[in-house]
Design an enzyme around this catalytic site. Structure first.
Site, PDB file in Angstrom:
ATOM      1  N   LYS A  50       3.012  14.803 -31.769  1.00 48.90           N
ATOM      2  CA  LYS A  50       4.127  14.510 -32.675  1.00 48.90           C
ATOM      3  C   LYS A  50       5.474  14.855 -32.033  1.00 48.90           C
ATOM      4  N   TYR A 186      -6.172   5.936 -33.739  1.00 47.28           N
ATOM      5  CA  TYR A 186      -5.075   6.878 -33.924  1.00 47.28           C
ATOM      6  C   TYR A 186      -4.310   7.136 -32.623  1.00 47.28           C
ATOM      7  N   ILE A 187      -5.046   7.592 -31.610  1.00 50.24           N
ATOM      8  CA  ILE A 187      -4.353   8.047 -30.393  1.00 50.24           C
ATOM      9  C   ILE A 187      -3.755   6.869 -29.635  1.00 50.24           C
ATOM     10  N   GLU A 206      -8.543  -3.433 -27.443  1.00 51.80           N
ATOM     11  CA  GLU A 206      -9.372  -2.906 -28.532  1.00 51.80           C
ATOM     12  C   GLU A 206     -10.667  -3.723 -28.637  1.00 51.80           C
ATOM     13  N   GLY A 272     -12.124   7.531 -29.145  1.00 58.05           N
ATOM     14  CA  GLY A 272     -12.756   8.455 -30.075  1.00 58.05           C
ATOM     15  C   GLY A 272     -13.053   9.805 -29.440  1.00 58.05           C
ATOM     16  N   ARG A 273     -13.479  10.738 -30.277  1.00 55.71           N
ATOM     17  CA  ARG A 273     -13.828  12.073 -29.800  1.00 55.71           C
ATOM     18  C   ARG A 273     -15.237  12.419 -30.281  1.00 55.71           C
ATOM     19  N   ASP A 312     -14.116  19.753 -36.269  1.00 55.17           N
ATOM     20  CA  ASP A 312     -14.565  18.562 -35.535  1.00 55.17           C
ATOM     21  C   ASP A 312     -16.032  18.655 -35.142  1.00 55.17           C
ATOM     22  N   HIS A 444      16.644  11.368 -56.860  1.00 55.35           N
ATOM     23  CA  HIS A 444      17.268  10.130 -56.383  1.00 55.35           C
ATOM     24  C   HIS A 444      18.402  10.466 -55.414  1.00 55.35           C
TER      25      HIS A 444
HETATM   26  P1  FAD Z   1     -10.421  22.446 -31.900  1.00 52.10           P
HETATM   27  O1  FAD Z   1      -8.998  22.369 -32.305  1.00 52.10           O
HETATM   28  O2  FAD Z   1     -10.904  21.454 -30.900  1.00 52.10           O
HETATM   29  O3  FAD Z   1     -10.667  23.911 -31.357  1.00 52.10           O
HETATM   30  C1  FAD Z   1     -11.873  24.290 -30.793  1.00 52.10           C
HETATM   31  C2  FAD Z   1     -11.602  25.455 -29.858  1.00 52.10           C
HETATM   32  O4  FAD Z   1     -12.827  26.028 -29.466  1.00 52.10           O
HETATM   33  C3  FAD Z   1     -10.881  25.061 -28.567  1.00 52.10           C
HETATM   34  O5  FAD Z   1      -9.709  25.817 -28.449  1.00 52.10           O
HETATM   35  C4  FAD Z   1     -11.880  25.405 -27.457  1.00 52.10           C
HETATM   36  O6  FAD Z   1     -11.254  25.909 -26.308  1.00 52.10           O
HETATM   37  C5  FAD Z   1     -12.737  26.479 -28.133  1.00 52.10           C
HETATM   38  N1  FAD Z   1     -14.095  26.572 -27.633  1.00 52.10           N
HETATM   39  C6  FAD Z   1     -15.042  25.601 -27.620  1.00 52.10           C
HETATM   40  N2  FAD Z   1     -16.207  26.087 -27.154  1.00 52.10           N
HETATM   41  C7  FAD Z   1     -15.997  27.399 -26.863  1.00 52.10           C
HETATM   42  C8  FAD Z   1     -16.831  28.438 -26.348  1.00 52.10           C
HETATM   43  N3  FAD Z   1     -18.124  28.226 -26.079  1.00 52.10           N
HETATM   44  N4  FAD Z   1     -16.289  29.647 -26.150  1.00 52.10           N
HETATM   45  C9  FAD Z   1     -14.977  29.864 -26.439  1.00 52.10           C
HETATM   46  N5  FAD Z   1     -14.157  28.938 -26.938  1.00 52.10           N
HETATM   47  C10 FAD Z   1     -14.661  27.712 -27.150  1.00 52.10           C
HETATM   48  N6  FAD Z   1      -5.458  15.910 -36.545  1.00 52.10           N
HETATM   49  C11 FAD Z   1      -4.629  15.846 -37.604  1.00 52.10           C
HETATM   50  O7  FAD Z   1      -5.012  16.277 -38.695  1.00 52.10           O
HETATM   51  N7  FAD Z   1      -3.354  15.353 -37.493  1.00 52.10           N
HETATM   52  C12 FAD Z   1      -2.878  14.870 -36.316  1.00 52.10           C
HETATM   53  O8  FAD Z   1      -1.729  14.429 -36.253  1.00 52.10           O
HETATM   54  C13 FAD Z   1      -3.728  14.911 -35.178  1.00 52.10           C
HETATM   55  N8  FAD Z   1      -3.289  14.476 -33.991  1.00 52.10           N
HETATM   56  C14 FAD Z   1      -4.119  14.547 -32.897  1.00 52.10           C
HETATM   57  C15 FAD Z   1      -3.646  14.081 -31.681  1.00 52.10           C
HETATM   58  C16 FAD Z   1      -4.452  14.132 -30.565  1.00 52.10           C
HETATM   59  C17 FAD Z   1      -3.920  13.618 -29.234  1.00 52.10           C
HETATM   60  C18 FAD Z   1      -5.759  14.690 -30.664  1.00 52.10           C
HETATM   61  C19 FAD Z   1      -6.637  14.778 -29.440  1.00 52.10           C
HETATM   62  C20 FAD Z   1      -6.239  15.157 -31.871  1.00 52.10           C
HETATM   63  C21 FAD Z   1      -5.426  15.086 -33.007  1.00 52.10           C
HETATM   64  N9  FAD Z   1      -5.867  15.536 -34.248  1.00 52.10           N
HETATM   65  C22 FAD Z   1      -5.039  15.452 -35.336  1.00 52.10           C
HETATM   66  C23 FAD Z   1      -7.224  16.102 -34.439  1.00 52.10           C
HETATM   67  C24 FAD Z   1      -7.158  17.651 -34.463  1.00 52.10           C
HETATM   68  O9  FAD Z   1      -6.586  18.123 -33.279  1.00 52.10           O
HETATM   69  C25 FAD Z   1      -8.565  18.210 -34.645  1.00 52.10           C
HETATM   70  O10 FAD Z   1      -9.146  17.655 -35.807  1.00 52.10           O
HETATM   71  C26 FAD Z   1      -8.552  19.723 -34.796  1.00 52.10           C
HETATM   72  O11 FAD Z   1      -7.957  20.342 -33.690  1.00 52.10           O
HETATM   73  C27 FAD Z   1      -9.985  20.247 -34.974  1.00 52.10           C
HETATM   74  O12 FAD Z   1      -9.967  21.635 -35.110  1.00 52.10           O
HETATM   75  P2  FAD Z   1     -11.229  22.514 -34.715  1.00 52.10           P
HETATM   76  O13 FAD Z   1     -10.854  23.915 -35.021  1.00 52.10           O
HETATM   77  O14 FAD Z   1     -12.442  21.955 -35.311  1.00 52.10           O
HETATM   78  O15 FAD Z   1     -11.413  22.319 -33.135  1.00 52.10           O
HETATM   79  P1  NAD Z   2     -10.243   6.519 -33.154  1.00 51.05           P
HETATM   80  O1  NAD Z   2     -11.614   6.567 -33.667  1.00 51.05           O
HETATM   81  O2  NAD Z   2      -9.109   6.691 -34.077  1.00 51.05           O
HETATM   82  O3  NAD Z   2     -10.003   5.113 -32.433  1.00 51.05           O
HETATM   83  C1  NAD Z   2     -10.809   4.679 -31.384  1.00 51.05           C
HETATM   84  C2  NAD Z   2     -10.589   3.177 -31.227  1.00 51.05           C
HETATM   85  O4  NAD Z   2     -11.181   2.789 -30.004  1.00 51.05           O
HETATM   86  C3  NAD Z   2     -11.229   2.364 -32.343  1.00 51.05           C
HETATM   87  O5  NAD Z   2     -10.323   1.404 -32.810  1.00 51.05           O
HETATM   88  C4  NAD Z   2     -12.440   1.723 -31.653  1.00 51.05           C
HETATM   89  O6  NAD Z   2     -12.796   0.470 -32.193  1.00 51.05           O
HETATM   90  C5  NAD Z   2     -11.921   1.580 -30.231  1.00 51.05           C
HETATM   91  N1  NAD Z   2     -12.954   1.533 -29.195  1.00 51.05           N
HETATM   92  C6  NAD Z   2     -14.098   2.233 -29.106  1.00 51.05           C
HETATM   93  N2  NAD Z   2     -14.761   1.929 -27.975  1.00 51.05           N
HETATM   94  C7  NAD Z   2     -14.007   1.011 -27.313  1.00 51.05           C
HETATM   95  C8  NAD Z   2     -14.127   0.315 -26.086  1.00 51.05           C
HETATM   96  N3  NAD Z   2     -15.172   0.503 -25.292  1.00 51.05           N
HETATM   97  N4  NAD Z   2     -13.161  -0.561 -25.734  1.00 51.05           N
HETATM   98  C9  NAD Z   2     -12.085  -0.764 -26.528  1.00 51.05           C
HETATM   99  N5  NAD Z   2     -11.904  -0.134 -27.710  1.00 51.05           N
HETATM  100  C10 NAD Z   2     -12.849   0.757 -28.091  1.00 51.05           C
HETATM  101  O7  NAD Z   2     -10.212   7.589 -31.950  1.00 51.05           O
HETATM  102  P2  NAD Z   2      -8.985   8.209 -31.133  1.00 51.05           P
HETATM  103  O8  NAD Z   2      -7.773   7.376 -31.270  1.00 51.05           O
HETATM  104  O9  NAD Z   2      -9.530   8.502 -29.776  1.00 51.05           O
HETATM  105  O10 NAD Z   2      -8.753   9.583 -31.873  1.00 51.05           O
HETATM  106  C11 NAD Z   2      -9.820  10.530 -31.964  1.00 51.05           C
HETATM  107  C12 NAD Z   2      -9.745  11.292 -33.242  1.00 51.05           C
HETATM  108  O11 NAD Z   2      -8.667  12.228 -33.183  1.00 51.05           O
HETATM  109  C13 NAD Z   2      -9.434  10.440 -34.471  1.00 51.05           C
HETATM  110  O12 NAD Z   2     -10.590   9.864 -35.014  1.00 51.05           O
HETATM  111  C14 NAD Z   2      -8.827  11.429 -35.393  1.00 51.05           C
HETATM  112  O13 NAD Z   2      -9.862  12.097 -36.061  1.00 51.05           O
HETATM  113  C15 NAD Z   2      -8.104  12.386 -34.459  1.00 51.05           C
HETATM  114  N6  NAD Z   2      -6.654  12.063 -34.424  1.00 51.05           N
HETATM  115  C16 NAD Z   2      -5.956  12.098 -35.588  1.00 51.05           C
HETATM  116  C17 NAD Z   2      -4.613  11.798 -35.582  1.00 51.05           C
HETATM  117  C18 NAD Z   2      -3.844  11.863 -36.869  1.00 51.05           C
HETATM  118  O14 NAD Z   2      -4.370  12.426 -37.824  1.00 51.05           O
HETATM  119  N7  NAD Z   2      -2.638  11.334 -36.939  1.00 51.05           N
HETATM  120  C19 NAD Z   2      -3.973  11.453 -34.402  1.00 51.05           C
HETATM  121  C20 NAD Z   2      -4.710  11.405 -33.242  1.00 51.05           C
HETATM  122  C21 NAD Z   2      -6.061  11.721 -33.269  1.00 51.05           C
END
Ligand code: FAD
Ligand code: NAD
Length: 465
Positions: A50, A186-187, A206, A272-273, A312, A444
């Site tokens: 962001k 999303y990403i 896509e 995706g993740r 996650d 407003h």
């Molecule tokens: P994580 O945040 O992944 O934290 C897990 C932690 O566990 C990590 O720090 C890792 O180092 C640690 N860990 C793992 N295994 C071990 C181990 N064995 N020993 C010690 N430590 C360990 N979500 C939103 O709601 N809004 C958004 O705008 C948004 N934007 C995103 C943008 C991007 C680019 C990405 C990649 C994700 C985004 N997300 C967003 C998703 C969000 O980041 C995740 O849903 C969230 O971080 C999940 O939280 P968590 O605590 O489950 O795991």
């Molecule tokens: P996503 O699931 O949002 O999107 C993945 C996209 O990739 C989908 O449209 C899918 O059809 C496409 N795809 C899959 N395989 C493909 C291929 N082989 N070739 C071309 N397209 C393909 O996943 P993301 O954007 O990687 O984000 C991962 C997760 O992180 C999200 O699902 C979300 O949970 C989290 N996230 C959230 C936010 C937010 O809340 N604003 C922002 C970023 C990430």
């Protein structure tokens, strides 16, 4: 061996919130994190993305002023120092992760930096990297797994070199001239748009026949229009085959199975993740799984007594606020409170241009659930505040039961609608009816007036349209 009541693996939003709440409730708690606290969200996810999106928006605005600004603002040859932008973004991340570390300390949580490995459901070994000797072992009464997720790789295109994940995309050293983005989720869209605004030529590829498959077409239409206006090229229903032999271009099969070559400087893979279930001995517990994620019940209990899992790691929706809500709940249950994870909705926001915000059911989802609903939308083109912000595209839509007018869903698309998600979630959680929203005085001029007007329109008497 040390012992504790609660041991948490992972200091992301799920784990750190569980730890803070447990500390507040007086539960002896150890949090093990291999990296900085804050997890994906604070370090390489929500916050840095962001920040970069904001910087790109600001730059894009200034570049726009260099042309013909209807506001009369003129600037000469704007430029961006991306190194400074990234340093500012890193500063925001550092302030937040430092704040979380301070909160953990204040609440008496013992944070251990290291990699946790499960010995059994009540014993963890911690490898502290440089520290000599045997790994530290800790026994616990409750084990909370919050290990998060990792970016999915494409089979023929592992991360490395030109092929990057969101993590590298969030810390650019230069703005590439051309970037190909795989995935219009999303990403791919959030960062694809940001890179375009920073000056890169962006092509998004896509697999499906539409962008943001999780959202309905009415909501994605304004985003499609914006991609076109920004000059982002979009290739739908395409299959990515890998890089060409020279490593200079991305090979893609289009809908007709013709091969396209995208000459590019970088490829951002955002497909995706996946839950992080490997590398820390989880398999030894033989917990029940749902496909690739851990199976939990509505209290976040796994199939083993006193082993809990959140965030996650337990699958979709992979959103930070869901992880936090689950973490808070688990701490409270361990403290003896009666809680279940049954939210009325988990809101979702996509920080594209324009933004999309949803909570609860869309009209189609309501129908699929057998509900007889009415729905109404109010366009920002009829909202005064939107006009003063030069952002009149998009709308707010409400979905409510026909019989008793209970609101079951909200959707919005438009600039800044992320902030409306709060009103959406609150009305759903509090069981509001259309009359409650329509009868609430909204300040407003504000974009929020569109929320009230959507409810009024569903009741058949909108005032400003
Ligand atoms: P994580 O945040 O992944 O934290 C897990 C932690 O566990 C990590 O720090 C890792 O180092 C640690 N860990 C793992 N295994 C071990 C181990 N064995 N020993 C010690 N430590 C360990 N979500 C939103 O709601 N809004 C958004 O705008 C948004 N934007 C995103 C943008 C991007 C680019 C990405 C990649 C994700 C985004 N997300 C967003 C998703 C969000 O980041 C995740 O849903 C969230 O971080 C999940 O939280 P968590 O605590 O489950 O795991
Ligand atoms: P996503 O699931 O949002 O999107 C993945 C996209 O990739 C989908 O449209 C899918 O059809 C496409 N795809 C899959 N395989 C493909 C291929 N082989 N070739 C071309 N397209 C393909 O996943 P993301 O954007 O990687 O984000 C991962 C997760 O992180 C999200 O699902 C979300 O949970 C989290 N996230 C959230 C936010 C937010 O809340 N604003 C922002 C970023 C990430």
């Amino acid at each position: 061996m040390q012992s504790t009541t609660l041991l948490i693996i992972g200091g992301g939003p799920g784990g750190y919130i569980a730890a803070i709440r447990a500390g507040q409730l007086g539960i002896p708690t150890v949090l093990v994190e291999s990296d900085n606290v804050g997890g994906t969200c604070l370090n390489i996810g929500c916050i840095p993305s962001k920040a970069l999106i904001h910087a790109a928006d600001e730059f894009h605005k200034v570049v726009g002023y260099g042309g013909s600004s209807s506001l009369g603002i003129q600037v000469s040859t704007p430029a961006i120092d991306i190194g400074k932008t990234v340093a500012w973004k890193d500063g925001v991340v550092k302030r937040l992760t430092g704040g979380v570390a301070a909160l953990l300390k204040k609440n008496g949580v013992h944070v251990i930096k290291g990699w946790a490995r499960i010995i059994d459901g009540k014993t963890i070994a911690i490898d502290q990297g440089g520290k000599a000797g045997e790994p530290l072992q800790i026994s616990c009464e409750h084990l909370l797994l919050a290990t998060g997720s990792a970016a999915t790789e494409l089979p023929d295109m592992p991360f490395g070199g030109k092929v990057i994940s969101s993590t590298q995309a969030l810390s650019p050293t230069t703005v590439p001239e051309r970037i190909a983005v795989v995935g219009a989720g999303y990403i791919g869209l959030e960062l694809g748009i940001a890179y375009r605004k920073l000056g890169a030529q962006v092509s998004i590829i896509e697999a499906q026949d539409r962008i943001l498959p999780a959202y309905d077409a009415d909501l994605t239409k304004p985003v499609l229009a914006s991609l076109k206006k920004l000059g982002v090229t979009l290739h739908l229903s395409c299959a990515v085959k890998g890089m060409n032999a020279a490593g200079t271009a991305l090979r893609v099969l289009d809908q007709r199975d013709s091969e396209l070559l995208f000459e590019t400087d970088q490829v951002l893979v955002a497909v995706g993740r996946r839950p992080r279930t490997a590398g820390f001995g989880l398999e030894s517990l033989m917990l029940d799984m749902d496909s690739r994620s851990l199976r939990i019940d509505d209290q976040c209990r796994t199939s083993m007594h006193n082993v809990w899992a959140i965030g996650d790691l337990v699958g979709e929706p992979m959103l930070a606020h869901r992880a936090m809500a689950q973490g808070e709940m688990v701490a409270e249950i361990i403290a003896g409170k009666s809680r279940r994870f049954t939210p009325a909705s988990i809101p979702a926001v996509c920080f594209t241009d324009p933004e999309i915000a949803v909570a609860g059911l869309s009209p189609d989802e309501a129908t699929q659930q057998g509900l007889d609903c009415i729905h109404a939308m109010f366009p920002f083109s009829a909202n005064g505040r939107a006009m003063t912000l030069e952002s009149t595209e998009g709308f707010v839509r409400v979905v409510a039961r026909r019989d008793n007018h209970l609101v079951v869903g909200w959707q919005a698309v438009g600039p800044g609608v992320s902030e409306l998600s709060t009103a959406f979630s609150q009305s759903l959680e509090m069981g509001a009816r259309l009359e409650d929203v329509a009868g609430t005085i909204h300040a407003h001029p504000s974009l929020g007036e569109a929320v009230q007007e959507a409810a009024l329109r569903a009741l058949g008497h909108a005032l400003h349209i």
